[in-house]
Write an enzyme that holds these catalytic residues in place. Structure first.
Site, PDB file in Angstrom:
ATOM      1  N   HIS A  76       0.126  -2.933  25.790  1.00  0.00           N
ATOM      2  CA  HIS A  76      -1.017  -2.584  24.935  1.00  0.00           C
ATOM      3  C   HIS A  76      -1.665  -3.863  24.389  1.00  0.00           C
ATOM      4  O   HIS A  76      -1.317  -4.315  23.293  1.00  0.00           O
ATOM      5  CB  HIS A  76      -0.565  -1.713  23.770  1.00  0.00           C
ATOM      6  CG  HIS A  76      -0.173  -0.322  24.154  1.00  0.00           C
ATOM      7  ND1 HIS A  76      -1.065   0.725  24.148  1.00  0.00           N
ATOM      8  CD2 HIS A  76       1.005   0.189  24.561  1.00  0.00           C
ATOM      9  CE1 HIS A  76      -0.435   1.832  24.521  1.00  0.00           C
ATOM     10  NE2 HIS A  76       0.822   1.527  24.786  1.00  0.00           N
ATOM     11  N   GLU A 128       0.845  -1.195   0.000  1.00  0.00           N
ATOM     12  CA  GLU A 128       0.000   0.000   0.000  1.00  0.00           C
ATOM     13  C   GLU A 128       0.881   1.246   0.000  1.00  0.00           C
ATOM     14  O   GLU A 128       1.650   1.469   0.924  1.00  0.00           O
ATOM     15  CB  GLU A 128      -0.913   0.022   1.230  1.00  0.00           C
ATOM     16  CG  GLU A 128      -1.786   1.261   1.305  1.00  0.00           C
ATOM     17  CD  GLU A 128      -2.490   1.422   2.636  1.00  0.00           C
ATOM     18  OE1 GLU A 128      -3.059   2.515   2.868  1.00  0.00           O
ATOM     19  OE2 GLU A 128      -2.457   0.471   3.454  1.00  0.00           O
ATOM     20  N   GLU A 174      -4.436  -4.311  23.059  1.00  0.00           N
ATOM     21  CA  GLU A 174      -5.241  -4.066  21.854  1.00  0.00           C
ATOM     22  C   GLU A 174      -4.506  -4.421  20.567  1.00  0.00           C
ATOM     23  O   GLU A 174      -5.135  -4.743  19.541  1.00  0.00           O
ATOM     24  CB  GLU A 174      -5.712  -2.601  21.804  1.00  0.00           C
ATOM     25  CG  GLU A 174      -4.629  -1.555  21.613  1.00  0.00           C
ATOM     26  CD  GLU A 174      -4.041  -1.032  22.907  1.00  0.00           C
ATOM     27  OE1 GLU A 174      -3.458   0.069  22.887  1.00  0.00           O
ATOM     28  OE2 GLU A 174      -4.153  -1.732  23.931  1.00  0.00           O
ATOM     29  N   MET A 220      -2.792   2.346  33.224  1.00  0.00           N
ATOM     30  CA  MET A 220      -2.287   1.623  34.393  1.00  0.00           C
ATOM     31  C   MET A 220      -1.502   2.558  35.300  1.00  0.00           C
ATOM     32  O   MET A 220      -1.657   2.539  36.528  1.00  0.00           O
ATOM     33  CB  MET A 220      -1.399   0.450  33.992  1.00  0.00           C
ATOM     34  CG  MET A 220      -1.018  -0.430  35.197  1.00  0.00           C
ATOM     35  SD  MET A 220       0.381  -1.525  34.947  1.00  0.00           S
ATOM     36  CE  MET A 220       1.714  -0.571  35.694  1.00  0.00           C
ATOM     37  N   CYS A 237      -1.670   0.963  29.500  1.00  0.00           N
ATOM     38  CA  CYS A 237      -0.408   1.714  29.516  1.00  0.00           C
ATOM     39  C   CYS A 237      -0.504   2.922  30.459  1.00  0.00           C
ATOM     40  O   CYS A 237      -0.435   2.757  31.670  1.00  0.00           O
ATOM     41  CB  CYS A 237       0.000   2.128  28.109  1.00  0.00           C
ATOM     42  SG  CYS A 237       1.738   2.597  27.982  1.00  0.00           S
TER      43      CYS A 237
END
Length: 531
Positions: free
Chosen positions: A504, A130, A506, A378, A375
């Site tokens: 992280h 890309e 996620e 916390m 992160c």
């Protein structure tokens, strides 16, 4: 045109080719002088995604990982700065044998070399590349030149896909093809002829428009793929396959599908469409406001991780953006947190809005609102607990105030050296690190194993000098990095769900494999809902 979905289109094509039995990887090219995305403003550029091997890169790399369910590594992310730095280092090391190093072909050759290296490492049948920005940008000229050279050198192994937007002006009510015609003309001027056109628009493309583009863009009508807006990005591969894009691509390469199995993806999309119930999540942050607009890209991996977890319980996630600065200005607004099923405090940098986040954390802790800290989330949870439970009223982080007596969050010694020398880019604790989970914790239960590996992006840590006082007052150190004895996860017991991680999570969530912490977070919301 930026933001029309090139990353999702790339990831979707990758998913389709993978479903047909091929090994696929993807490369993102950012035409910025920045060596990586680590120093880019998330409001302007979007989230900084982090790979397993610690590369700070564009958020589209996260899309590739989520759709392909494959990890992406260093050579799969390229910037102008990275390429030029590599060329300059080679020149300084006499790797060009005393030749005069010209921009062309020196820089395009380096781009091609990086692509080849990524292909070899991934052992890929297909590499999707890309090129960021817009056709006609000065910044991506050298990348397009590299693409042209690759096609010239290996005409049967390179295929070009143009992603272009077709507007439907409300005052006219007609889909306009001129922008795509112009984009194709600009691409032709760079020596590239598209093989396929992905026609992005609000609505599906009709046959008259396809016919017109085929004539003016010199592309077969069947190779113009309608790519309308959808409610969920996970519908895109299904939409593309309605027009048989996968087999069309394979045919152009003289290949046949080894398998054809998108059933798991089809089931996912079917479930998303048919899920009537939802969970309401509030995200307290500061990287989503730009003028009068809300920019979700700053937290895109968190958004998708929440969705993945909700999908696993046949729910949809409704996310609301909450400005931490509003809580600082008016504490009474904290009561609005009660209307949400759960609250997330994401990562971030700097002290703007920090006190508002700390107030929100305290409110969630005291009012038993399910909470997930990530992160910085916390670190602020530790500060809140130290202040309001341990009695350390001046507790803070060295990131905000170095003169405090109680720096419960501090910078590591090696990081202090880097900061003193003003070495900021690519110098944080980055990439995957191990974590040992303690038995009897929600985190251990969520993962179902004792040793895990998670990705980091930070330079401040829980100060081990304060671990005893925090634990004596009830905070649980649920996960520890065994190599450096650093706290990775904290929990508050006797709470529906109060978990915060230094890493992280996620970044490792997938639509068909939600992350354990996000899954348990949603599970706790639903349990609380039943009660």
């Amino acid at each position: 045109m930026s933001g029309i979905g090139k990353g999702i289109a790339t990831a979707s094509i990758g998913r389709i080719l993978k479903s047909k039995g091929f090994k696929v990887t993807a490369i993102k090219i950012d035409p910025y002088i920045n060596v990586d995305a680590g120093t880019m403003n998330p409001v302007e550029h979007g989230e900084v995604f982090v790979t397993e091997d610690g590369v700070e890169c564009d958020q589209d790399v996260g899309n590739y990982e989520r759709f392909l369910d494959e990890n992406i590594y260093t050579d799969n992310y390229m910037t102008t700065g990275k390429v030029y730095l590599s060329v300059i280092n080679k020149e300084r090391n006499l790797e060009y044998g005393g030749e005069c190093v010209s921009v062309v072909p020196g820089v395009p050759n380096e781009i091609i070399e990086i692509i080849r290296r990524a292909t070899k490492k991934a052992k890929a049948d297909f590499v999707l590349i890309e090129v960021g920005g817009t056709v006609g940008d000065y910044q991506n000229v050298l990348f397009l030149e590299a693409a042209r050279m690759m096609k010239f050198q290996h005409p049967k192994n390179v295929l070009f896909v143009l992603v272009s937007y077709l507007p439907v002006p409300k005052m006219i009510g007609e889909m306009k093809t001129k922008p795509t015609q112009q984009a194709t003309k600009n691409l032709n001027e760079a020596g590239i002829q598209p093989d396929l056109i992905l026609a992005r628009s609000e609505v599906p493309m009709d046959e008259p428009r396809k016919k017109k583009l085929a004539i003016y863009c010199n592309v077969h009508q069947e190779d113009i793929i309608s790519a309308p807006d959808v409610k969920s990005i996970y519908e895109v591969p299904i939409n593309f396959e309605k027009e048989d894009i996968g087999n069309k691509i394979l045919k152009k390469f003289g290949l046949k599908p080894k398998t054809s199995d998108l059933k798991d993806w089809e089931e996912l999309v079917k479930m998303i469409r048919n899920s009537p119930k939802q969970v309401e999540i509030g995200i307290v942050g500061k990287y989503f406001e730009s003028g009068h607009f809300t920019l979700m890209d700053s937290y895109i991996s968190i958004i998708e991780a929440v969705k993945h977890a909700a999908f696993s319980f046949h729910r949809k996630a409704k996310i609301t953006w909450l400005s931490s600065e509003d809580f600082e200005k008016n504490s009474k607004t904290l009561s609005t947190l009660k209307k949400f099923d759960g609250i997330i405090i994401p990562g971030g940098f700097g002290n703007r809005g920090v006190e508002g986040k700390i107030k929100a954390i305290e409110y969630c802790r005291k009012n038993k609102i399910p909470f997930l800290g990530l992160c910085l989330g916390m670190q602020l949870s530790v500060i809140e607990f130290a202040r309001n439970v341990c009695g350390l009223k001046d507790a803070t982080s060295a990131e905000f105030k170095t003169t405090s007596k109680n720096l419960v969050i501090d910078v590591m010694p090696e990081q202090k050296v880097l900061l003193k020398e003003k070495k900021y880019g690519g110098t944080m604790r980055l990439g995957a690190y191990n974590c040992k989970l303690n038995t009897g914790t929600k985190s251990r239960e969520a993962y179902g194993k004792s040793i895990i590996s998670e990705r980091h992006r930070h330079r401040y840590e829980l100060n081990n000098e304060y671990r005893n006082i925090l634990e004596k007052n009830g905070m649980v150190m649920a996960g520890i990095n065994p190599e450096k004895d650093l706290v990775e996860i904290i929990e508050i017991p006797n709470h529906p769900f109060f978990v915060a991680s230094q890493f992280h999570p996620e970044f490792k969530s997938r639509p068909l494999g939600p992350h354990p912490l996000f899954r348990e977070f949603i599970k706790a919301l639903l349990k609380k809902e039943k009660n």
